[in-house]
Structures are given as structure tokens and as C-alpha cells.
Write a protein that holds these residues in place. Structure first.
Motif, PDB file in Angstrom:
ATOM      1  N   SER A   6      -0.899 101.679  23.801  1.00  0.00           N
ATOM      2  CA  SER A   6       0.100 101.074  24.666  1.00  0.00           C
ATOM      3  C   SER A   6       1.206 102.059  25.017  1.00  0.00           C
ATOM      4  O   SER A   6       1.653 102.134  26.175  1.00  0.00           O
ATOM      5  N   LEU A   7       1.671 102.829  24.033  1.00  0.00           N
ATOM      6  CA  LEU A   7       2.717 103.826  24.290  1.00  0.00           C
ATOM      7  C   LEU A   7       2.205 104.900  25.236  1.00  0.00           C
ATOM      8  O   LEU A   7       2.937 105.353  26.133  1.00  0.00           O
ATOM      9  N   ARG A   8       0.980 105.340  25.025  1.00  0.00           N
ATOM     10  CA  ARG A   8       0.393 106.349  25.911  1.00  0.00           C
ATOM     11  C   ARG A   8       0.384 105.872  27.358  1.00  0.00           C
ATOM     12  O   ARG A   8       0.780 106.600  28.280  1.00  0.00           O
ATOM     13  N   ALA A   9      -0.034 104.632  27.595  1.00  0.00           N
ATOM     14  CA  ALA A   9      -0.099 104.089  28.946  1.00  0.00           C
ATOM     15  C   ALA A   9       1.289 103.994  29.569  1.00  0.00           C
ATOM     16  O   ALA A   9       1.473 104.266  30.772  1.00  0.00           O
ATOM     17  N   ILE A  44       4.990 117.294  22.391  1.00  0.00           N
ATOM     18  CA  ILE A  44       6.325 116.918  21.929  1.00  0.00           C
ATOM     19  C   ILE A  44       6.164 116.144  20.631  1.00  0.00           C
ATOM     20  O   ILE A  44       5.430 115.156  20.569  1.00  0.00           O
ATOM     21  N   VAL A  45       6.851 116.598  19.590  1.00  0.00           N
ATOM     22  CA  VAL A  45       6.834 115.890  18.308  1.00  0.00           C
ATOM     23  C   VAL A  45       8.152 115.134  18.185  1.00  0.00           C
ATOM     24  O   VAL A  45       9.230 115.729  18.289  1.00  0.00           O
ATOM     25  N   ALA A  46       8.028 113.826  17.996  1.00  0.00           N
ATOM     26  CA  ALA A  46       9.235 112.992  17.942  1.00  0.00           C
ATOM     27  C   ALA A  46       9.122 111.982  16.811  1.00  0.00           C
ATOM     28  O   ALA A  46       8.019 111.597  16.402  1.00  0.00           O
ATOM     29  N   ASP A 101      16.275 102.365  16.277  1.00  0.00           N
ATOM     30  CA  ASP A 101      16.158 101.338  17.312  1.00  0.00           C
ATOM     31  C   ASP A 101      14.721 101.150  17.772  1.00  0.00           C
ATOM     32  O   ASP A 101      14.464 100.354  18.688  1.00  0.00           O
ATOM     33  N   GLY A 102      13.798 101.912  17.162  1.00  0.00           N
ATOM     34  CA  GLY A 102      12.392 101.793  17.521  1.00  0.00           C
ATOM     35  C   GLY A 102      12.028 102.557  18.775  1.00  0.00           C
ATOM     36  O   GLY A 102      10.992 102.282  19.394  1.00  0.00           O
ATOM     37  N   GLU A 103      12.864 103.572  19.157  1.00  0.00           N
ATOM     38  CA  GLU A 103      12.635 104.305  20.399  1.00  0.00           C
ATOM     39  C   GLU A 103      12.385 105.782  20.131  1.00  0.00           C
ATOM     40  O   GLU A 103      12.734 106.314  19.071  1.00  0.00           O
ATOM     41  N   VAL A 104      11.768 106.436  21.099  1.00  0.00           N
ATOM     42  CA  VAL A 104      11.616 107.892  21.106  1.00  0.00           C
ATOM     43  C   VAL A 104      12.079 108.418  22.460  1.00  0.00           C
ATOM     44  O   VAL A 104      12.049 107.697  23.479  1.00  0.00           O
ATOM     45  N   PHE A 105      12.481 109.682  22.462  1.00  0.00           N
ATOM     46  CA  PHE A 105      12.908 110.302  23.725  1.00  0.00           C
ATOM     47  C   PHE A 105      11.790 111.208  24.233  1.00  0.00           C
ATOM     48  O   PHE A 105      11.264 112.041  23.497  1.00  0.00           O
ATOM     49  N   VAL A 106      11.426 111.035  25.515  1.00  0.00           N
ATOM     50  CA  VAL A 106      10.421 111.858  26.183  1.00  0.00           C
ATOM     51  C   VAL A 106      11.078 112.479  27.416  1.00  0.00           C
ATOM     52  O   VAL A 106      11.658 111.745  28.249  1.00  0.00           O
ATOM     53  N   PRO A 107      11.068 113.820  27.529  1.00  0.00           N
ATOM     54  CA  PRO A 107      11.682 114.461  28.693  1.00  0.00           C
ATOM     55  C   PRO A 107      11.179 113.877  30.007  1.00  0.00           C
ATOM     56  O   PRO A 107       9.993 113.611  30.167  1.00  0.00           O
ATOM     57  N   TYR A 108      12.102 113.677  30.945  1.00  0.00           N
ATOM     58  CA  TYR A 108      11.833 113.149  32.283  1.00  0.00           C
ATOM     59  C   TYR A 108      11.377 111.680  32.262  1.00  0.00           C
ATOM     60  O   TYR A 108      11.042 111.134  33.296  1.00  0.00           O
ATOM     61  N   VAL A 109      11.377 111.106  31.097  1.00  0.00           N
ATOM     62  CA  VAL A 109      11.098 109.677  30.967  1.00  0.00           C
ATOM     63  C   VAL A 109      12.306 108.969  30.388  1.00  0.00           C
ATOM     64  O   VAL A 109      12.682 107.873  30.797  1.00  0.00           O
ATOM     65  N   GLY A 110      12.968 109.645  29.444  1.00  0.00           N
ATOM     66  CA  GLY A 110      14.101 109.056  28.760  1.00  0.00           C
ATOM     67  C   GLY A 110      13.657 108.361  27.490  1.00  0.00           C
ATOM     68  O   GLY A 110      12.563 108.624  26.957  1.00  0.00           O
ATOM     69  N   THR A 111      14.481 107.486  26.968  1.00  0.00           N
ATOM     70  CA  THR A 111      14.105 106.750  25.761  1.00  0.00           C
ATOM     71  C   THR A 111      13.125 105.641  26.139  1.00  0.00           C
ATOM     72  O   THR A 111      13.269 104.992  27.179  1.00  0.00           O
ATOM     73  N   ILE A 112      12.173 105.436  25.280  1.00  0.00           N
ATOM     74  CA  ILE A 112      11.147 104.430  25.537  1.00  0.00           C
ATOM     75  C   ILE A 112      10.821 103.714  24.229  1.00  0.00           C
ATOM     76  O   ILE A 112      10.791 104.338  23.147  1.00  0.00           O
ATOM     77  N   GLN A 113      10.634 102.432  24.323  1.00  0.00           N
ATOM     78  CA  GLN A 113      10.344 101.636  23.130  1.00  0.00           C
ATOM     79  C   GLN A 113       8.972 102.023  22.562  1.00  0.00           C
ATOM     80  O   GLN A 113       7.975 102.034  23.271  1.00  0.00           O
TER      81      GLN A 113
END
Length: 378
Positions: free
Chosen positions: A135-138, A108-110, A115-127
């Protein structure tokens, strides 16, 4: 009576010319400051031996490590608004949310939004902004634990506006280079820009970080990993041409400013490039190198070194006696530096011959006058 006249003529000739023409000072004039009880001079004269070669070999130019105390991993690259990231999600089974019969992964390319967030399917928006890639990977892995089949996540920065280093000057392709990891180093940036477009031994690397500027020779960064410091986002690197040269004067075949054609050139090679000593003029005992040395080195070479203040430069004159075969070995281990001046003094016999040529007309006139005087008196 004739001898008296000749002596007077010589004195008149010397008074008229003031001094014998010369390309520079004699060896005696240069080294007279070494005499015991001699008054302090503006420079120090040092006869080159093994100890002197070892002391001068301690010289090191200031590098990046003198300005930037940066260790591996100490620079943390944080994701920022506007960064484009590639999120790869891997699963253990073929029937998972992100896998198929042909692939067990989805990329997924985002772009990190305002707001400093990205959207990941089945996760939603995440900081994402302000976090490291690790840290984002974890965080994404943890959010998918109860949704995907043994998920594993990889986060890479595909493009960054903020986490970049600007490189320009004598490089293959200048511009902004992303800083993908925390231990991205100066040489990594130069390699990513296509390397130096000029010979490496002529390349000076200038690093600006905020209001601080430091520089180092490109090959020093390769030889000494300590100098190859980690870059920080916002750094600017300039590769500039810095040709080095030394100058040769006196009783040599060629008198010129000679460029370095390699990173290291020793005294023997430097004299050879000037055509060597002039056999008809040179004083082999008077081969000199004029140089400004740091006070730390000058004080090891001579107690007569006058140091104005800590960190000052001291004029030092090195003397090689080529009548001693050992000097030829010493010259091979004594390296030239940028702006060094090599000077070969003229042999005293040459100066005496010049003096004879100067007084010859006066002596001839005296002899002619005496001859005529004798004829008339007879």
C-alpha cells in the motif's frame, strides 16, 4: 506309594513358592481376555495382520494446523512506528529526479516516526504506520507520477521492532526475526535463525500465539506443508530437544530403554536393537507391543475396546506370532512410537523347567526318606 509322596511334595513346593519366578506374564495370561464371554479387561489384545497395520498407520500427532487455521496470505503484515524501511525509487530516464548517468534509481532509508509518517523527497511526509508495504509503495508511486519519469517504487522493511517473531531454544542464533512478508512461515523463521542445532528428528517446535500454545515435530512441518503455518508478528517459537525412546522387556537379549536414532523405527528394527529374541527363553508366538491408542483407532481394532469418553486413550496390546513368516513382513511396516513397550514372553517349557528346578530339592528329600524307610523296614 512313592508317587503319592512325590505329588504331595510338588504341592508343598508350589504352596511354598507361590508362583514360578518369571520376568513377566505368559502369552496365555496376556491373551486370555480375548476368550469368548471373557469379562471386560482393562486392555484390548489385537493379533497383528494387514488390517491392523493399516489402521495403526492412520495415527497422526496433532500439529499446528489443529490450532491455527491460517492460510497463505491471510496474515497481513502492517508497518508500525519505529520500523526502518528502505524505499527504492526507479525512473525510466537518466535525467530524472532520482536518476543519474550511472544509476536510474535512488534508495532512501527512513524510520517511521512517532506520528506514523516518513518523509520522501518531492512527496513530503506520508502516512506509513498501519499500511502494508504494498500500500505504501502504491501511494508513493502515485504521488510521483507528475514529478518523476515513469516512477516505480519498491518498499522493504530493513528493521522492525514490532513486526518480529521471537525464536529461542535449540537454534543457531536465537532472537527476534523480522516478518518481511505476509506468508512468512514457521520454517522460514527457523531457517533465518540458523536452523536447529540438534538432530531434526529430535526437535520439537513449540509455537505460542497470545495465550494459545501448540507444538509439532520439526520434520512434520517439512513433510506436511499444511502444518507449516504462517507466523504472525508477536509469535514466539521455541525449539526444544524431544528425544524419543521405547522400552524392551522379557525374553530378549537386552532389556533396556532404547533411544530412537532415526525419525522412524519399525518393530523389526526395534527388536534387532535389543539383540533379538533369546533363543533359550523366548516364546516366538508371544511378542507383544503395549501402547495407548486414541479411541478412534482402538474402536477400529476391536469391538471390546472400552472408551471412557471421546478423545480418551485406550490401552492396546498388539501380538506378533513370529512362528508365522508373514509376521516378519508385518513388523517391517509397523512403526514404533515414543514410550512404546515391547515385551517377549517366556516359552512355557522354560517355565516348566523352572518349576522342576524348584521342586527338585523337595523330591530329592522324599526319595531319600523313602529309601531310608525301605532299608529300615527290611
Amino acid at each position: 506309594m512313592m508317587l503319592r509322596w512325590i505329588a504331595l511334595a510338588c504341592a508343598a513346593a508350589l504352596a511354598g513358592c507361590g508362583a514360578v519366578p518369571s520376568s513377566g506374564p505368559s502369552a496365555q495370561v496376556i491373551t486370555e481376555t480375548n476368550r469368548e464371554n471373557a469379562a471386560p479387561a482393562a486392555y484390548v489384545v489385537v493379533d497383528v495382520d494387514e488390517k491392523v497395520v493399516n489402521v495403526t498407520g492412520q495415527y497422526k500427532t496433532k500439529g499446528f494446523s489443529s490450532f491455527y487455521k491460517v492460510d497463505f496470505g491471510s496474515v497481513q503484515v502492517r508497518l508500525a512506528v519505529g520500523d526502518q524501511i528502505a524505499i527504492s525509487i526507479y525512473e525510466a530516464g537518466a535525467d530524472g529526479l532520482f536518476s543519474s548517468e550511472t544509476s536510474k534509481a535512488t534508495q532512501i532509508v527512513a524510520t517511521i516516526d512517532g506520528d506514523g509518517e516518513v518523509f520522501v523527497p518531492y512527496v513530503g511526509t506520508i502516512q506509513a504506520a498501519g499500511r502494508s508495504s504494498k500500500s505504501l509503495r502504491a501511494a508513493i508511486e502515485e504521488a510521483l507520477q507528475d514529478k518523476a519519469i515513469q516512477p516505480q517504487v519498491q518498499v522493504q522493511v530493513a528493521n522492525s521492532v514490532v513486526n518480529t517473531v521471537t525464536i529461542l531454544g535449540e537454534v543457531g542464533t536465537g532472537g527476534k526475526i523480522p516478518v518481511p512478508v505476509s506468508d512468512f512461515r514457521v520454517l522460514d523463521v527457523i531457517a533465518a535463525a540458523g536452523g536447529s542445532s540438534i538432530p531434526t528428528y529430535q526437535t520439537r517446535v513449540i509455537l505460542r500465539r497470545g495465550n494459545k500454545v501448540a507444538s509439532a515435530d520439526l520434520e512434520d512441518l517439512f513433510d506436511n506443508p499444511k502444518e507449516n503455518v504462517a507466523v504472525q508478528p508477536g509469535d514466539t517459537i521455541l525449539l526444544a530437544a524431544a528425544p524419543r525412546s521405547y522400552t524392551v522387556y522379557g525374553a530378549t537379549t537386552t532389556k533396556a530403554e532404547i533411544p530412537f536414532e532415526a525419525r522412524r523405527i519399525n518393530i523389526a528394527e526395534g527388536l534387532a536393537k535389543a539383540g533379538g529374541l533369546n533363543d533359550l527363553q523366548a516364546d516366538a508366538r508371544g511378542v507383544f507391543l503395549f501402547r495407548f491408542e486414541p479411541d478412534t483407532i482402538a474402536k477400529q481394532l476391536s469391538e471390546r475396546a472400552i472408551v471412557a469418553h471421546e478423545g480418551s486413550l485406550v490401552p492396546v496390546v498388539y501380538r506378533f506370532n513370529l512362528k508365522d513368516p508373514k509376521s516378519f513382513f508385518l513388523m517391517q511396516t509397523f512403526e514404533l512410537r515414543d514410550e512404546d513397550l515391547l515385551y517377549v514372553s517366556t516359552h512355557p517349557s522354560v517355565e516348566f523347567n523352572k518349576f522342576l528346578r524348584i521342586i527338585e530339592p523337595a523330591v530329592s528329600q522324599v526319595i531319600t526318606a523313602l529309601t531310608l524307610s525301605e532299608r529300615f523296614s527290611n
